[in-house]
Design an enzyme around this catalytic site. Structure first.
Site: not given
Length: 406
Positions: A58, A67, A241, A288, A362
């Site tokens: 990139c 990134c 996601q 939830e 995560c």
């Protein structure tokens, strides 16, 4: 000027030399040269490059903060992320099978949060430079789906219409089956004039929906997503996601863990990423803390065909976890907590002797802590599927199988 040898990669993606000295953009085994200030060699000259060093694909890799690892080969990144999980486990004396990492392809991210500020001549939209509030434009970003990359002019227009001269807007764009879903935060109050201009943007860019501070300002089509056999319309800005491929890898692991279960509980269920596909085989109770997400899940289930019963419960599982007597109705549990993990709920699962647990995480550190608590109470950590749906970043996810052995 100092010449240093990089010994390892830290969890934020920086090379670490003895000292420690942190060297962004360096890889283990490399020799680097530069000036060290406050323990950081900020602008390294690579004297001896690693065989894993590659040219970042990139054009924005050096400036954009999205990134951190484009200078490393895919094989190195996959092995490093797997090792991050291994080290987290090792800190608690745990070891298990780590399956081959499932890495999402480039240009598959279906959602991205852009920042935008007004300028004298218009607006600047993009991502922040690492550790900075400076925004860098990212046309043709290689992370996000091309439909989202092409929406950068839309983000600039939103900034010109709705940002104050000193403030910054956050514009979350999600690619759905119905088109782009846009959620804006940090803007000026929504009035009739702004609403009319946003409606014009919706027509110009063929948006499905645009929300402003959580309120729907433009609704042209339903921003639906397919979850199992159900079509779900998530509330504005709801968690999803990041890539379809990453979601599929996590779902496949979860389905393997709970296969054959007669009744499943899905904790931290969100909009139904796991609950709705699992309900094709068994009744599911979805819990939830955010009621709008459960409402979306329930609506999707009620309008689908061929699913087992799905019940929902709005509940803060941090302060009010499901207790032993409630959990004994189930023979398998899926749990997908936020980064902090779920210590209180894990304690109840262990006390309930839950036969099978599919743990999606995560954060390998909080996962390892929770997994160690379960192992201490008689569970086996059978295997972990490592998932990389945040390509070229330091972020890593996983799905694990834990079974009761005593």
């Amino acid at each position: 000027m100092a010449i240093l040898r990089i010994e390892r990669l830290g969890h934020q993606g920086d090379g670490i030399a003895r000292g420690p000295v942190f060297v962004p953009g360096a890889l283990p085994g490399e020799e680097v040269e530069g000036e060290v200030v406050d323990g950081i060699l900020a602008v390294p000259k690579i004297v001896t490059p690693s065989s894993d060093r590659v040219r970042g694909p990139c054009a924005h890799a050096r400036s954009c903060g999205g990134c951190q690892l484009q200078h490393a080969s895919d094989g190195f990144v996959g092995d490093w992320k797997t090792d991050v999980v291994r080290q987290a486990l090792s800190a608690h004396g745990l070891d298990t099978e780590l399956r081959t990492i499932a890495t999402s392809p480039s240009q598959t991210r279906r959602r991205a949060a852009f920042s935008v500020r007004r300028t004298k001549k218009g607006a600047l939209a993009g991502f922040h430079i690492k550790a900075s509030d400076v925004i860098v434009a990212v046309p043709n970003c290689l992370l996000v789906h091309p439909d989202i990359a092409a929406a950068l002019p839309l983000v600039e227009q939103i900034g010109m219409l709705g940002a104050s001269r000193k403030g910054e807007l956050s514009v979350l764009i999600t690619r759905t089956d119905g088109g782009l879903d846009v959620a804006v935060r940090g803007g000026r109050p929504l009035d009739a004039a702004l609403g009319e201009m946003l409606a014009g943007l919706g027509r110009q860019h063929d948006l499905a929906r645009l929300s402003w501070e959580g309120d729907v300002a433009v609704a042209r089509r339903q921003p639906e997503l397919r979850m199992g056999k159900a079509n779900v319309v998530p509330p504005p800005g709801a968690f999803l996601q990041a890539t379809p491929e990453g979601e599929a890898a996590l779902l496949a692991a979860v389905q393997e863990v709970v296969a054959g279960a007669r009744r499943v509980a899905d904790l931290f269920a969100g909009c139904g990423t796991f609950a709705l596909p699992l309900s094709g085989a068994a009744p599911v109770h979805a819990v939830e803390g955010e009621a709008p997400m459960l409402a979306a899940l329930d609506h999707g289930w009620r309008n689908a065909q061929g699913l087992k019963p799905v019940t929902t419960e709005t509940r803060d599982l941090f302060r009010n976890p499901l207790l032993v007597d409630e959990l004994r109705r189930f023979d398998a549990v899926v749990i997908d907590p936020p980064r902090a993990g779920a210590q209180a709920q894990i304690a109840e699962l262990a006390a309930a002797h839950m036969p099978r647990i599919a743990y999606v995480s995560c954060n390998p550190v909080s996962f390892a802590r929770d997994a160690a608590a379960l192992v201490a109470q008689g569970y086996t950590l059978d295997w972990i599927q490592v998932v990389d749906q945040f390509r070229w970043s330091t972020h890593v996810e996983l799905a694990a199988c834990l079974t009761r052995t005593r």
